[in-house]
Design a protein around this motif. Structure first.
Motif, PDB file in Angstrom:
ATOM      1  N   LYS A   1       0.813  -1.208   0.000  1.00  0.00           N
ATOM      2  CA  LYS A   1       0.000   0.000   0.000  1.00  0.00           C
ATOM      3  C   LYS A   1       0.851   1.263   0.000  1.00  0.00           C
ATOM      4  O   LYS A   1       0.335   2.355  -0.149  1.00  0.00           O
ATOM      5  CB  LYS A   1      -0.925   0.007   1.208  1.00  0.00           C
ATOM      6  CG  LYS A   1      -1.916  -1.124   1.193  1.00  0.00           C
ATOM      7  CD  LYS A   1      -2.809  -1.097   2.396  1.00  0.00           C
ATOM      8  CE  LYS A   1      -3.732  -2.289   2.359  1.00  0.00           C
ATOM      9  NZ  LYS A   1      -4.584  -2.399   3.510  1.00  0.00           N
ATOM     10  N   ASP A   2       2.151   1.118   0.165  1.00  0.00           N
ATOM     11  CA  ASP A   2       3.001   2.289   0.307  1.00  0.00           C
ATOM     12  C   ASP A   2       3.179   3.054  -1.001  1.00  0.00           C
ATOM     13  O   ASP A   2       3.095   4.268  -1.028  1.00  0.00           O
ATOM     14  CB  ASP A   2       4.369   1.880   0.836  1.00  0.00           C
ATOM     15  CG  ASP A   2       4.283   1.284   2.229  1.00  0.00           C
ATOM     16  OD1 ASP A   2       3.299   1.586   2.932  1.00  0.00           O
ATOM     17  OD2 ASP A   2       5.180   0.519   2.600  1.00  0.00           O
ATOM     18  N   HIS A   3       3.420   2.348  -2.081  1.00  0.00           N
ATOM     19  CA  HIS A   3       3.784   3.001  -3.330  1.00  0.00           C
ATOM     20  C   HIS A   3       2.673   2.947  -4.361  1.00  0.00           C
ATOM     21  O   HIS A   3       2.921   3.160  -5.539  1.00  0.00           O
ATOM     22  CB  HIS A   3       5.026   2.337  -3.924  1.00  0.00           C
ATOM     23  CG  HIS A   3       6.144   2.234  -2.948  1.00  0.00           C
ATOM     24  ND1 HIS A   3       6.840   3.335  -2.512  1.00  0.00           N
ATOM     25  CD2 HIS A   3       6.671   1.174  -2.302  1.00  0.00           C
ATOM     26  CE1 HIS A   3       7.765   2.949  -1.651  1.00  0.00           C
ATOM     27  NE2 HIS A   3       7.684   1.636  -1.501  1.00  0.00           N
TER      28      HIS A   3
ATOM     29  N   ASP B   1      -1.932  13.051  -4.637  1.00  0.00           N
ATOM     30  CA  ASP B   1      -2.936  13.765  -5.423  1.00  0.00           C
ATOM     31  C   ASP B   1      -3.960  12.838  -6.078  1.00  0.00           C
ATOM     32  O   ASP B   1      -4.788  13.291  -6.852  1.00  0.00           O
ATOM     33  CB  ASP B   1      -2.267  14.631  -6.493  1.00  0.00           C
ATOM     34  CG  ASP B   1      -1.424  13.802  -7.451  1.00  0.00           C
ATOM     35  OD1 ASP B   1      -1.088  12.667  -7.108  1.00  0.00           O
ATOM     36  OD2 ASP B   1      -1.112  14.322  -8.540  1.00  0.00           O
ATOM     37  N   SER B   2      -3.952  11.547  -5.755  1.00  0.00           N
ATOM     38  CA  SER B   2      -4.954  10.642  -6.324  1.00  0.00           C
ATOM     39  C   SER B   2      -6.296  10.855  -5.624  1.00  0.00           C
ATOM     40  O   SER B   2      -6.364  11.106  -4.422  1.00  0.00           O
ATOM     41  CB  SER B   2      -4.511   9.198  -6.196  1.00  0.00           C
ATOM     42  OG  SER B   2      -4.396   8.843  -4.849  1.00  0.00           O
ATOM     43  N   THR B   3      -7.354  10.739  -6.378  1.00  0.00           N
ATOM     44  CA  THR B   3      -8.691  10.998  -5.854  1.00  0.00           C
ATOM     45  C   THR B   3      -9.297   9.716  -5.283  1.00  0.00           C
ATOM     46  O   THR B   3      -8.770   8.618  -5.455  1.00  0.00           O
ATOM     47  CB  THR B   3      -9.606  11.531  -6.965  1.00  0.00           C
ATOM     48  OG1 THR B   3      -9.742  10.526  -7.977  1.00  0.00           O
ATOM     49  CG2 THR B   3      -9.033  12.798  -7.576  1.00  0.00           C
ATOM     50  N   THR B   4     -10.417   9.888  -4.621  1.00  0.00           N
ATOM     51  CA  THR B   4     -11.128   8.741  -4.072  1.00  0.00           C
ATOM     52  C   THR B   4     -11.627   7.828  -5.187  1.00  0.00           C
ATOM     53  O   THR B   4     -11.602   6.604  -5.060  1.00  0.00           O
ATOM     54  CB  THR B   4     -12.314   9.219  -3.209  1.00  0.00           C
ATOM     55  OG1 THR B   4     -11.828  10.090  -2.199  1.00  0.00           O
ATOM     56  CG2 THR B   4     -13.038   8.059  -2.568  1.00  0.00           C
ATOM     57  N   LEU B   5     -12.053   8.413  -6.287  1.00  0.00           N
ATOM     58  CA  LEU B   5     -12.522   7.618  -7.416  1.00  0.00           C
ATOM     59  C   LEU B   5     -11.394   6.768  -8.001  1.00  0.00           C
ATOM     60  O   LEU B   5     -11.622   5.624  -8.401  1.00  0.00           O
ATOM     61  CB  LEU B   5     -13.113   8.534  -8.496  1.00  0.00           C
ATOM     62  CG  LEU B   5     -13.779   7.835  -9.671  1.00  0.00           C
ATOM     63  CD1 LEU B   5     -14.970   7.016  -9.196  1.00  0.00           C
ATOM     64  CD2 LEU B   5     -14.200   8.841 -10.707  1.00  0.00           C
ATOM     65  N   ASP B   6     -10.172   7.311  -8.018  1.00  0.00           N
ATOM     66  CA  ASP B   6      -9.024   6.524  -8.471  1.00  0.00           C
ATOM     67  C   ASP B   6      -8.806   5.310  -7.577  1.00  0.00           C
ATOM     68  O   ASP B   6      -8.505   4.218  -8.056  1.00  0.00           O
ATOM     69  CB  ASP B   6      -7.749   7.363  -8.486  1.00  0.00           C
ATOM     70  CG  ASP B   6      -7.751   8.415  -9.567  1.00  0.00           C
ATOM     71  OD1 ASP B   6      -8.505   8.251 -10.547  1.00  0.00           O
ATOM     72  OD2 ASP B   6      -6.991   9.394  -9.440  1.00  0.00           O
TER      73      ASP B   6
ATOM     74  N   ILE C   1     -11.104   3.820  -5.661  1.00  0.00           N
ATOM     75  CA  ILE C   1     -12.242   2.903  -5.778  1.00  0.00           C
ATOM     76  C   ILE C   1     -12.122   2.059  -7.032  1.00  0.00           C
ATOM     77  O   ILE C   1     -12.354   0.851  -7.014  1.00  0.00           O
ATOM     78  CB  ILE C   1     -13.567   3.692  -5.761  1.00  0.00           C
ATOM     79  CG1 ILE C   1     -13.822   4.253  -4.365  1.00  0.00           C
ATOM     80  CG2 ILE C   1     -14.732   2.821  -6.201  1.00  0.00           C
ATOM     81  CD1 ILE C   1     -15.000   5.186  -4.290  1.00  0.00           C
ATOM     82  N   LEU C   2     -11.733   2.674  -8.143  1.00  0.00           N
ATOM     83  CA  LEU C   2     -11.643   1.960  -9.406  1.00  0.00           C
ATOM     84  C   LEU C   2     -10.328   1.215  -9.585  1.00  0.00           C
ATOM     85  O   LEU C   2     -10.182   0.454 -10.536  1.00  0.00           O
ATOM     86  CB  LEU C   2     -11.827   2.938 -10.569  1.00  0.00           C
ATOM     87  CG  LEU C   2     -13.204   3.606 -10.645  1.00  0.00           C
ATOM     88  CD1 LEU C   2     -13.233   4.610 -11.785  1.00  0.00           C
ATOM     89  CD2 LEU C   2     -14.297   2.573 -10.809  1.00  0.00           C
ATOM     90  N   GLY C   3      -9.371   1.428  -8.699  1.00  0.00           N
ATOM     91  CA  GLY C   3      -8.067   0.777  -8.829  1.00  0.00           C
ATOM     92  C   GLY C   3      -7.225   1.398  -9.931  1.00  0.00           C
ATOM     93  O   GLY C   3      -6.447   0.720 -10.574  1.00  0.00           O
ATOM     94  N   ASN C   4      -7.396   2.669 -10.146  1.00  0.00           N
ATOM     95  CA  ASN C   4      -6.686   3.377 -11.198  1.00  0.00           C
ATOM     96  C   ASN C   4      -5.307   3.796 -10.688  1.00  0.00           C
ATOM     97  O   ASN C   4      -5.178   4.739  -9.928  1.00  0.00           O
ATOM     98  CB  ASN C   4      -7.494   4.603 -11.639  1.00  0.00           C
ATOM     99  CG  ASN C   4      -6.938   5.248 -12.875  1.00  0.00           C
ATOM    100  OD1 ASN C   4      -6.120   4.648 -13.556  1.00  0.00           O
ATOM    101  ND2 ASN C   4      -7.372   6.454 -13.155  1.00  0.00           N
ATOM    102  N   VAL C   5      -4.289   3.060 -11.100  1.00  0.00           N
ATOM    103  CA  VAL C   5      -2.919   3.365 -10.719  1.00  0.00           C
ATOM    104  C   VAL C   5      -2.083   3.526 -11.975  1.00  0.00           C
ATOM    105  O   VAL C   5      -2.476   3.103 -13.061  1.00  0.00           O
ATOM    106  CB  VAL C   5      -2.310   2.256  -9.822  1.00  0.00           C
ATOM    107  CG1 VAL C   5      -3.038   2.176  -8.506  1.00  0.00           C
ATOM    108  CG2 VAL C   5      -2.340   0.928 -10.518  1.00  0.00           C
ATOM    109  N   ARG C   6      -0.926   4.164 -11.805  1.00  0.00           N
ATOM    110  CA  ARG C   6      -0.036   4.308 -12.947  1.00  0.00           C
ATOM    111  C   ARG C   6       0.573   2.965 -13.327  1.00  0.00           C
ATOM    112  O   ARG C   6       0.910   2.163 -12.460  1.00  0.00           O
ATOM    113  CB  ARG C   6       1.077   5.304 -12.630  1.00  0.00           C
ATOM    114  CG  ARG C   6       0.579   6.746 -12.621  1.00  0.00           C
ATOM    115  CD  ARG C   6       1.710   7.697 -12.431  1.00  0.00           C
ATOM    116  NE  ARG C   6       2.056   7.668 -11.003  1.00  0.00           N
ATOM    117  CZ  ARG C   6       3.277   7.819 -10.536  1.00  0.00           C
ATOM    118  NH1 ARG C   6       4.285   8.022 -11.328  1.00  0.00           N
ATOM    119  NH2 ARG C   6       3.503   7.772  -9.241  1.00  0.00           N
ATOM    120  N   ILE C   7       0.739   2.747 -14.604  1.00  0.00           N
ATOM    121  CA  ILE C   7       1.341   1.502 -15.079  1.00  0.00           C
ATOM    122  C   ILE C   7       2.822   1.526 -14.776  1.00  0.00           C
ATOM    123  O   ILE C   7       3.535   2.482 -15.090  1.00  0.00           O
ATOM    124  CB  ILE C   7       1.085   1.330 -16.581  1.00  0.00           C
ATOM    125  CG1 ILE C   7      -0.403   1.189 -16.844  1.00  0.00           C
ATOM    126  CG2 ILE C   7       1.835   0.118 -17.106  1.00  0.00           C
ATOM    127  CD1 ILE C   7      -0.768   1.107 -18.302  1.00  0.00           C
TER     128      ILE C   7
END
Length: 107
Positions: free
Chosen positions: A83-85, A90-95, A97-103
């Motif tokens: 969960k650290d990295h 600046d990521s939002t709550t929606l990010d 919830i949807l699991g939107n992370v940088r590749i």
């Protein structure tokens, strides 16, 4: 056929288990973290357990089915993940919830 409120709780629980599995699979696909790999693989079994519990709820064994769903939720929550990295400040709550992370790319 009459349905009780326990049926709706079981459907919601099974939907949450499936959602968490798909979110962990998406995060693993984008980052290749080993904790999310384990969560995605085990999520298949936990989703099957939750859906089997939902079948028991539909058949009239509400307490047995809800017990199976709660067991699947408990076991799915106990998997240790990184969960650290994962998300930046600046990521939002929606990010999240949807699991939107940088590749993550290999260097």
């Amino acid at each position: 056929m009459t349905y009780s409120y326990l049926l709706y709780i079981g459907v919601f629980g099974a939907a949450v288990i499936t959602y968490l599995w798909l979110r962990d699979a998406r995060i693993f696909y984008r980052t290749a973290f080993p904790g999310y790999r384990k969560a995605a693989y085990y999520g298949v079994f936990y989703t099957a357990l939750g859906l089997t519990g939902l079948l028991f709820v539909f058949r009239g064994y509400e307490l047995v089915g809800l017990g199976m769903i709660l067991l699947a939720l408990y076991l799915q929550g106990n998997i240790q993940k990184e969960k650290d990295h994962l998300w930046s400040k600046d990521s939002t709550t929606l990010d999240r919830i949807l699991g939107n992370v940088r590749i993550q790319t290999k260097k």
